[in-house]
Every structure is written in structure tokens, then in C-alpha cells.
Write a protein that holds these residues in place. Structure first.
Motif, mmCIF file in Angstrom:
data_model
loop_
_atom_site.group_PDB
_atom_site.id
_atom_site.type_symbol
_atom_site.label_atom_id
_atom_site.label_comp_id
_atom_site.label_asym_id
_atom_site.label_seq_id
_atom_site.Cartn_x
_atom_site.Cartn_y
_atom_site.Cartn_z
ATOM 1 N N ASP A 53 36.476 30.861 44.277
ATOM 2 C CA ASP A 53 35.321 30.545 43.438
ATOM 3 C C ASP A 53 34.345 29.711 44.262
ATOM 4 O O ASP A 53 34.603 28.551 44.584
ATOM 5 C CB ASP A 53 35.774 29.765 42.195
ATOM 6 C CG ASP A 53 34.583 29.441 41.300
ATOM 7 O OD1 ASP A 53 33.449 29.821 41.663
ATOM 8 O OD2 ASP A 53 34.788 28.808 40.254
ATOM 9 N N ASP A 54 33.215 30.337 44.599
ATOM 10 C CA ASP A 54 32.241 29.691 45.478
ATOM 11 C C ASP A 54 31.239 28.875 44.650
ATOM 12 O O ASP A 54 30.050 29.164 44.619
ATOM 13 C CB ASP A 54 31.530 30.791 46.293
ATOM 14 C CG ASP A 54 30.554 30.220 47.303
ATOM 15 O OD1 ASP A 54 30.670 29.027 47.641
ATOM 16 O OD2 ASP A 54 29.667 30.975 47.756
ATOM 17 N N GLY A 55 31.766 27.887 43.948
ATOM 18 C CA GLY A 55 30.894 26.976 43.187
ATOM 19 C C GLY A 55 30.194 27.625 42.008
ATOM 20 O O GLY A 55 29.021 27.331 41.739
ATOM 21 N N SER A 56 30.899 28.492 41.274
ATOM 22 C CA SER A 56 30.283 29.156 40.110
ATOM 23 C C SER A 56 29.946 28.136 39.029
ATOM 24 O O SER A 56 30.642 27.136 38.860
ATOM 25 C CB SER A 56 31.238 30.188 39.521
ATOM 26 O OG SER A 56 31.533 31.166 40.477
ATOM 27 N N SER A 57 28.873 28.436 38.288
ATOM 28 C CA SER A 57 28.518 27.541 37.176
ATOM 29 C C SER A 57 28.822 28.205 35.836
ATOM 30 O O SER A 57 28.546 27.656 34.792
ATOM 31 C CB SER A 57 27.034 27.175 37.263
ATOM 32 O OG SER A 57 26.267 28.363 37.364
ATOM 33 N N VAL A 74 48.800 36.167 42.390
ATOM 34 C CA VAL A 74 47.376 35.814 42.374
ATOM 35 C C VAL A 74 47.222 34.327 42.644
ATOM 36 O O VAL A 74 47.923 33.505 42.072
ATOM 37 C CB VAL A 74 46.743 36.163 41.002
ATOM 38 C CG1 VAL A 74 45.308 35.626 40.932
ATOM 39 C CG2 VAL A 74 46.741 37.664 40.777
ATOM 40 N N ARG A 75 46.306 34.012 43.552
ATOM 41 C CA ARG A 75 45.994 32.606 43.806
ATOM 42 C C ARG A 75 44.502 32.393 43.631
ATOM 43 O O ARG A 75 43.705 33.325 43.776
ATOM 44 C CB ARG A 75 46.368 32.222 45.245
ATOM 45 C CG ARG A 75 47.862 32.137 45.448
ATOM 46 C CD ARG A 75 48.175 31.433 46.738
ATOM 47 N NE ARG A 75 48.093 32.292 47.896
ATOM 48 C CZ ARG A 75 47.668 31.882 49.091
ATOM 49 N NH1 ARG A 75 47.212 30.664 49.263
ATOM 50 N NH2 ARG A 75 47.675 32.711 50.118
ATOM 51 N N GLY A 76 44.126 31.171 43.315
ATOM 52 C CA GLY A 76 42.713 30.844 43.161
ATOM 53 C C GLY A 76 42.380 29.626 44.002
ATOM 54 O O GLY A 76 43.192 28.722 44.146
ATOM 55 N N VAL A 77 41.194 29.634 44.586
ATOM 56 C CA VAL A 77 40.731 28.471 45.350
ATOM 57 C C VAL A 77 39.321 28.174 44.864
ATOM 58 O O VAL A 77 38.476 29.078 44.807
ATOM 59 C CB VAL A 77 40.706 28.782 46.870
ATOM 60 C CG1 VAL A 77 40.111 27.619 47.651
ATOM 61 C CG2 VAL A 77 42.096 29.113 47.373
ATOM 62 N N LYS A 78 39.089 26.931 44.496
ATOM 63 C CA LYS A 78 37.767 26.580 43.978
ATOM 64 C C LYS A 78 37.044 25.711 45.009
ATOM 65 O O LYS A 78 37.536 24.642 45.381
ATOM 66 C CB LYS A 78 37.940 25.805 42.673
ATOM 67 C CG LYS A 78 36.659 25.444 41.967
ATOM 68 C CD LYS A 78 36.996 24.842 40.610
ATOM 69 C CE LYS A 78 35.833 24.137 39.965
ATOM 70 N NZ LYS A 78 34.621 24.937 39.833
ATOM 71 N N LEU A 79 35.899 26.174 45.474
ATOM 72 C CA LEU A 79 35.105 25.355 46.398
ATOM 73 C C LEU A 79 34.285 24.359 45.573
ATOM 74 O O LEU A 79 33.920 24.639 44.429
ATOM 75 C CB LEU A 79 34.196 26.233 47.257
ATOM 76 C CG LEU A 79 34.886 27.342 48.073
ATOM 77 C CD1 LEU A 79 33.893 28.015 49.022
ATOM 78 C CD2 LEU A 79 36.073 26.797 48.878
ATOM 79 N N SER A 80 33.991 23.200 46.180
ATOM 80 C CA SER A 80 33.380 22.109 45.411
ATOM 81 C C SER A 80 31.962 22.429 44.948
ATOM 82 O O SER A 80 31.470 21.882 43.983
ATOM 83 C CB SER A 80 33.374 20.836 46.254
ATOM 84 O OG SER A 80 32.616 21.062 47.424
ATOM 85 N N ARG A 81 31.290 23.326 45.677
ATOM 86 C CA ARG A 81 29.952 23.780 45.283
ATOM 87 C C ARG A 81 29.727 25.142 45.921
ATOM 88 O O ARG A 81 30.633 25.669 46.569
ATOM 89 C CB ARG A 81 28.881 22.771 45.713
ATOM 90 C CG ARG A 81 28.759 22.624 47.214
ATOM 91 C CD ARG A 81 27.492 21.869 47.579
ATOM 92 N NE ARG A 81 27.415 21.580 49.006
ATOM 93 C CZ ARG A 81 26.981 22.423 49.940
ATOM 94 N NH1 ARG A 81 26.598 23.644 49.622
ATOM 95 N NH2 ARG A 81 26.939 22.063 51.213
ATOM 96 N N ASN A 82 28.541 25.660 45.741
ATOM 97 C CA ASN A 82 28.246 26.962 46.332
ATOM 98 C C ASN A 82 27.940 26.812 47.826
ATOM 99 O O ASN A 82 26.959 26.194 48.205
ATOM 100 C CB ASN A 82 27.046 27.590 45.594
ATOM 101 C CG ASN A 82 26.658 28.929 46.175
ATOM 102 O OD1 ASN A 82 25.552 29.100 46.672
ATOM 103 N ND2 ASN A 82 27.560 29.882 46.147
ATOM 104 N N PHE A 83 28.850 27.350 48.655
ATOM 105 C CA PHE A 83 28.658 27.251 50.101
ATOM 106 C C PHE A 83 28.144 28.563 50.686
ATOM 107 O O PHE A 83 27.905 28.647 51.882
ATOM 108 C CB PHE A 83 29.975 26.872 50.788
ATOM 109 C CG PHE A 83 30.329 25.422 50.606
ATOM 110 C CD1 PHE A 83 29.834 24.455 51.462
ATOM 111 C CD2 PHE A 83 31.136 25.029 49.555
ATOM 112 C CE1 PHE A 83 30.140 23.123 51.281
ATOM 113 C CE2 PHE A 83 31.455 23.688 49.369
ATOM 114 C CZ PHE A 83 30.947 22.737 50.236
ATOM 115 N N GLY A 84 28.065 29.595 49.870
ATOM 116 C CA GLY A 84 27.577 30.882 50.364
ATOM 117 C C GLY A 84 28.723 31.838 50.674
ATOM 118 O O GLY A 84 29.839 31.432 50.974
ATOM 119 N N HIS A 85 28.386 33.106 50.590
ATOM 120 C CA HIS A 85 29.348 34.194 50.718
ATOM 121 C C HIS A 85 30.195 34.113 51.990
ATOM 122 O O HIS A 85 31.417 34.237 51.948
ATOM 123 C CB HIS A 85 28.559 35.506 50.655
ATOM 124 C CG HIS A 85 29.366 36.729 50.858
ATOM 125 N ND1 HIS A 85 28.974 37.727 51.690
ATOM 126 C CD2 HIS A 85 30.552 37.120 50.339
ATOM 127 C CE1 HIS A 85 29.881 38.683 51.676
ATOM 128 N NE2 HIS A 85 30.850 38.350 50.856
#
Ligand code: UDP
Ligand code: MG
Length: 320
Positions: A53-57, A74-85
Motif C-alpha cells: 500500500d503506497d500511502g493510499s488515502s 498473502v502479506r501486506g506492507v503499508k508505506l508511511s505515505r505515497n512514495f510513488g510506483h
């Protein structure tokens, strides 16, 4: 073959699928269902899916959370904000543990049904299998034309060959992933960097369908940023432009002055040309510094033959 050695002994090789997601709540469940169907048929592999998750709102992370809770693969990783593709893909590649890793978009524009063919080509020995777009349905004429022109321009200017009309939907062997994730390059253009490594690469052709839900996240600004990255990462041409320009202007000035037998004609081209040349020389040094900072290895070894003779063991050499 290195690959055979590495996966030898495992009952089934591991395949990781990385899915970068930015505000994809509308279509993510469907993407997951289609991807899971494909992977469940890949019985020769142990598969995992990693959603980044690239910083979705929107509700993207909640969907990933429920997918990860309901499936052990299935694993999930959440980035702290949108860092780009590109950063999201890299984050996924760092998380992945597979012997091979596939990166695929979350909007089903990259059909998961291509993955078995990619995996089969990997088993055949290809280190990289890219998916080449035969056509792009549902995209604006501007996007189609600019992408067509850009890939060709980049290929012409790059200091290494690039696969045309391919995005980041591709399978990468563990060796390629290891090189990528070790790289200190903070402005990486993934598809260019993997081509630069030079491992055996093949492609499968497909028709790119329209997004099944939501809007493109690649606005014009982001597309320009990606193109800038691609050009800067792979080509010294922009920094060399002043050298070409300065030389051309100087030559034209000298020829004009000689033909007209009037040295005054050289004054302006002379001043401009020498300044441009000086800028070009600075550009050359800047390019050398950029390459150093980019931190690509000086070469990449694809394979080795033979063994170090026991009589040349290090202790004995030191003793000599
Ligand atoms: N994406 C991302 N971060 C961003 C932009 C896009 O992770 O900042 C993801 C997006 O969710 C999708 C993939 O990258 O899975 C490709 O984006 P998109 O489909 O919007 O680009 P397009 O196909 O229109 O070029
Ligand atoms: Mg898309």
C-alpha cells in the motif's frame, strides 16, 4: 546452471507476486480473486502475494488487511505515505522471498493469466521475462503516442539496450532481485536498471486492457517524472548536450568566418560555443559523479565454469 543448484532440493520453487497499490479500493478484491485463481493452478510453485500500500488515502489498506487475515500466502506492507510506483515496487521486491518474483499492477491492466507462461520461461532458464504490450486499449491517444515515442527515444539514447513497450509487469529471477535490492540508487528506474544488468531476457506479448476500476494514478506530472528518471538513469545524453551544441556552433562560426573572410563573424558563435563547451566539460564530470553515486556494479557475472585448484588455496598462496 546456477538456478538449478539453487532450487534443487526444494520440492517446489517459490514464486512471489508483488502488487503495488495506490488508492485501488474499487478493484482490489477482484484483482486478488483473479490473481489467486491463476496462482492456485500453478501447482509446481509455492506462491505468495505481497500487496504494497503506497500511502493510499482510501480503503485499500483495510482490504489488504482482510486479504492477509484470510489467506496465509498473502502479506501486506503499508508505506508511511505515497512514495510513488517505483519505490512501492522496490519495497515489494525487498519483502519478497521467492526464487522468482513477478511485479504486477493492481488494476488488471496486466493480466495475471500471463504469469504461468512467464514462470515456464523462467524454468527454461530465462532470468527476466517481461510482458510486452502489443496494444493499449482504453488509453488516451496522447498516452499511447507519448509512450511509443518515449521508449524509442530512450532506447536510442541509453547506454544499454532496453526492451521496447514493456512496463514493470515482469518476472525477475532471484539473482536480478538481489542485485536490484542491493543497489544504493535512490532514483531507480526499475525497467531500465534490470535491462542494464544484462541477464538473459525474453518477453511474452499481450494486449493491454483498460483499467477495470478506478482512475489512472499516473498523472501527466508523474509520467514526466518517470521519463526524466529513465533518461537520467540510463543516458548521459542530456548532460552531453552542451558539448554537441557548443561544437556545432563553433564549427558553423569558423566555417562562416572562413567563407566570408570576415573574422568578426566568429565573435558571437565563439563566445557562445566556448561557454557551452565549458558547461559540457562540467557535465562530463557531473556524469562521472552521478554514475559513482548511482552505485551500479562495474560488471555483472552471469556464470562461472571450473573450480579453484586445491593447490591454489588462499593459505598456501599467503605462505608463498
Ligand atoms: N501506483 C503506486 N503508487 C503510485 C502510483 C501508482 O503504487 O504513486 C500503482 C497503482 O496502484 C497500480 C500501478 O502502480 O497498481 C500502476 O499505476 P496506474 O495503473 O495508475 O498507471 P497506468 O497503468 O495508468 O500507467
Ligand atoms: Mg494501470
Amino acid at each position: 546452471m546456477l538456478r538449478e543448484k539453487r532450487i534443487f532440493g526444494k520440492s517446489r520453487p517459490a514464486l512471489s507476486v508483488v502488487i503495488p497499490c495506490f488508492n485501488e479500493e474499487e478493484g482490489l478484491a477482484q484483482t486478488h480473486a483473479r490473481l489467486s485463481r491463476v496462482l492456485s493452478r500453478l501447482t509446481g510453485f509455492q506462491c505468495e502475494q505481497i500487496y504494497i500500500d503506497d500511502g493510499s488515502s482510501d480503503g485499500t489498506w483495510e482490504i489488504i488487511d482482510s486479504l492477509a487475515r484470510s489467506s496465509p500466502t498473502v502479506r501486506g506492507v503499508k508505506l508511511s505515505r505515497n512514495f510513488g510506483h517505483q519505490s512501492a515496487c522496490l519495497a515489494g521486491l525487498r519483502e519478497a522471498v521467492g526464487d522468482a518474483v513477478v511485479v504486477i499492477d493492481a488494476d488488471l491492466q496486466d493480466p495475471p493469466e500471463l504469469i504461468p507462461e512467464m514462470a515456464a520461461l523462467w524454468l527454461d532458464g530465462w532470468s527476466m521475462v517481461s510482458a510486452q504490450r502489443r496494444n493499449r486499449e482504453g488509453e488516451t491517444l496522447f498516452k499511447k503516442a507519448s509512450a511509443y515515442a518515449f521508449y524509442r527515444l530512450l532506447n536510442a539514447l541509453s547506454d544499454h539496450p532496453l526492451a521496447l513497450d514493456t512496463g514493470d509487469f515482469r518476472l525477475l529471477d532471484r539473482e536480478v532481485v538481489a542485485l536490484l535490492t542491493k543497489s544504493p540508487d535512490r532514483h531507480m528506474y526499475l525497467r531500465g536498471t534490470v535491462s542494464w544488468f544484462g541477464f538473459p531476457e525474453t518477453s511474452v506479448a499481450f494486449n493491454r486492457e483498460p483499467r477495470h476500476a478506478g482512475e489512472t494514478k499516473y498523472t501527466l506530472r508523474r509520467m514526466l517524472e518517470l521519463s526524466r528518471r529513465g533518461l537520467m538513469a540510463g543516458s548521459p545524453a542530456p548532460l552531453r548536450l552542451p558539448i554537441y551544441l557548443g561544437t556545432t556552433v563553433l564549427v558553423v562560426g569558423v566555417v562562416a568566418a572562413a567563407v566570408q573572410r570576415d573574422p568578426r563573424l566568429l565573435a558571437r558563435p565563439g563566445a557562445f560555443g566556448t561557454q557551452a563547451l565549458a558547461l559540457g566539460v562540467i557535465g562530463e564530470y557531473l556524469h562521472a559523479v552521478f554514475r559513482q553515486v548511482q552505485g551500479r556494479p562495474q560488471y555483472v557475472v552471469e556464470g562461472r565454469l571450473g573450480m579453484v585448484s586445491p593447490s591454489l588455496r588462499v593459505e598456501e598462496r599467503v605462505a608463498l
